[in-house]
Design an enzyme around this catalytic site. Structure first.
Site, PDB file in Angstrom:
ATOM      1  CG  ASP A 210      38.932  50.822  36.532  1.00 53.65           C
ATOM      2  OD1 ASP A 210      40.042  50.682  37.069  1.00 53.65           O
ATOM      3  OD2 ASP A 210      37.879  51.006  37.174  1.00 53.65           O
ATOM      4  CD  GLU A 260      41.371  46.566  37.748  1.00 56.67           C
ATOM      5  OE1 GLU A 260      41.933  46.635  38.837  1.00 56.67           O
ATOM      6  OE2 GLU A 260      40.356  47.229  37.470  1.00 56.67           O
TER       7      GLU A 260
END
Ligand code: TEU
Length: 544
Positions: A210, A260
């Protein structure tokens, strides 16, 4: 895996995998309490097998107060009781693997929950203590320290600093419940390396990282001056050393990473994909591209060109739990995805959006590389309008109620048209309300309709797996070639290594299909004279 696909020896599974994103809270509710859970996922594994995906990516399923839908992790080694427990996650990983489906977990290294034991200890300790050094605590500015330590802006709007009782401030690039970790501290690195091992030991095949480009901060935490290089917290060089050590761990388990990484600069983006760093990263430029032949072609060419020098496969993503659902986006006048443009009540033409989303599905599934699908994309779900008083996304709340936030793409899935709550499984009301039209999108109804979005995805994923035209050439280490074919303005046409041809018509009117080809699949039927309608895609096989 079908015999005609590249074998493990020539191309590892992840280079061309179809990976399905499960937002656990909204996938399927196994215990009826209104929230999706692991029992719900386990019960639906046959659906995922029939859909034809190679792997599942689970958004965070760890213990969390859900200040940001689970991206606020209180304990990485525990499953949130609302979803199940650790032994059940292990069971799910093993059951899926038996069925040929691998699992990816989501690691959120930039921050933890304010309920994480480290942050609670930091709050209990004094300013300047070792406990506080794991985070970014600072004195404020102004004569009484009443002004935040710098001028940064939170990803969710407003200042990313919150002041605590003793007068110090802590940094949170996202919500106040998500304090940023200090990645210059060796204990932070050590802990995450242990967490990676913990999940690889439990049989996961990969990890989604993330906010992967945000972890490292300039230790001085200076004000942000536009154009400063390096940026005080985006894409700093220190990150690459972190990911090299992660890669060494993943390699011992044959595990993979998908980062990401939202970066517009393709050269900087590709640095994360060097052979000793991340295997893959999400390709958001394709997701953000408007529905326009020229722009899509450039996005595809740029993507392939930026990946080629580092030898990494591209990824293709049309939507996820953070962005407006595809059919709603493509039914709007401005079809590109612009975070800043998210406003309540933007009109959309769902029929048009659905046609385009069907064509976009065949386009993205024909491109060389891995593809990510987000739960409900295969059902053609539109973005839902959530009544303001039911919105839970901190992005909405932090924008002062201006931004609708991301809950509209996170609504519990419709499984059976005739059951309460469209068969989500709840006896209590689901955590987000489902629109009235939800039953008409239910998986059971679409299963028996050959013209449905679900049938299109099933057929396309099966062909993508079995059709020799998609395979890389024998011995080819990369992911197969893409060659553009001559085509009319507004038409995309390309050929893959073994003669699979994909044509996408965005020209505004019907166009002839190239002759001497067998039609494998179209996103809408050709018209009576055999022309491919506007906003339609076709997969063709060259006749020998
Ligand atoms: O998103 C990172 C990120 O950059 C988002 O803030 C993005 O800009 C925004 O969602 C666009 O709508 C990741 C997760 O995908 C997101 O769900 C989390 O809220 C965020 O990290 C914090 O962990």
């Amino acid at each position: 895996m079908a015999a005609n696909r590249p074998t493990e020896a020539t191309a590892p599974w992840w280079r061309d995998a179809a990976i399905y994103q499960i937002y656990v809270r909204s996938f399927a509710d196994g215990d009826g309490d209104g929230t999706g859970d692991l029992a719900g996922v386990r019960a639906r594994l046959p659906y995922l097998v029939e859909l034809g995906v190679d792997a599942l990516w689970f958004t965070p399923w760890y213990l969390s107060p859900l200040a940001d839908g689970g991206y606020d992790v209180a304990d990485y080694r525990a499953i949130d009781p609302a979803f199940g427990h650790l032994a059940e996650a292990e069971k799910l990983i093993a059951e899926a693997r038996e069925l040929g489906i691998r699992t990816l977990v989501d690691i959120v290294p930039n921050h933890v929950s304010d309920q994480h034991s480290w942050f609670r200890a930091a709050l209990a300790a004094a300013p300047g203590s070792p406990e506080r050094e794991l985070f970014h605590f600072r004195e404020g500015r102004g004569s009484h320290g009443e002004i935040p330590p710098n001028d940064w802006v939170s990803e969710f709007g407003g200042t990313p600093w919150t002041r605590i009782d003793d007068g110090q401030w802590y940094l949170h690039l996202f919500a106040p419940g998500q304090p940023d970790l200090n990645w210059a501290h060796p204990a932070v690195r050590q802990e995450h390396e242990d967490v990676l091992r913990f999940w690889f030991e439990r049989g996961v095949a990969g990890v989604r990282i993330d906010s992967a480009a945000l972890l490292a901060k300039d230790p001085a935490l200076p004000d942000f001056v536009k154009g400063t290089d390096p940026h005080p917290y985006i894409d700093r060089d220190e990150l690459h050393d972190i990911y090299r050590s992660w890669r060494a761990i993943a390699d011992t388990y044959d595990g993979i990473f998908v980062g990401e990484v939202w970066l517009p600069d393709s050269e900087r983006f590709a640095r994360y994909l060097r052979p000793d760093e991340l295997h893959t990263a999400f390709n958001f430029n394709f997701l953000a591209c408007p529905w326009d032949a020229g722009l899509l072609r450039s996005a595809i060419d740029d993507t392939l060109a930026e990946h080629a020098p580092v030898g990494a496969p591209a990824t293709w993503v049309l939507c996820n739990h953070d962005v407006t659902r595809t059919v709603t986006r493509y039914g709007r006048e401005a079809t590109g995805f612009d975070f800043a443009a998210k406003v309540f009540g933007t009109p959309t033409d769902l029929e048009l959006g659905t046609r385009r989303a069907r064509a976009a599905a065949l386009l993205s599934l024909a491109l060389p590389g891995a593809v990510y699908l987000y739960q409900g994309e295969e059902l053609g779900l539109p973005e839902a309008d959530i009544p303001r008083d039911r919105i839970q996304d901190p992005m909405h709340l932090r924008s002062g109620g201006v931004d609708p936030g991301r809950d509209g793409c996170r609504v519990p899935l419709p499984w059976s048209a005739d059951e309460p709550y469209a068969g989500f499984g709840s006896t209590a009301e689901p955590w987000l309300p489902q629109p009235d039209a939800w039953p008409s999108y239910a998986a059971d109804r679409q299963s028996t309709d050959p013209g449905s979005m679900l049938s299109l995805y099933r057929k396309a994923l099966r062909l993508r797996r079995d059709e020799p035209g998609f395979a890389a050439a024998p011995g080819e280490t990369a992911d197969g070639r893409l060659d553009w074919l001559p085509s009319a303005p507004g038409v995309l046409a390309f050929r893959r290594t073994h003669g699979l041809i994909c044509v996408v018509n965005l020209s505004g009117g019907p166009v002839p299909l190239p002759g001497h080809h067998e039609i494998l699949l179209t996103s809408a039927p050709p018209d009576p004279s055999g022309l491919l309608p506007d906003d339609t895609a076709a997969w063709l096989r060259e006749k020998r």
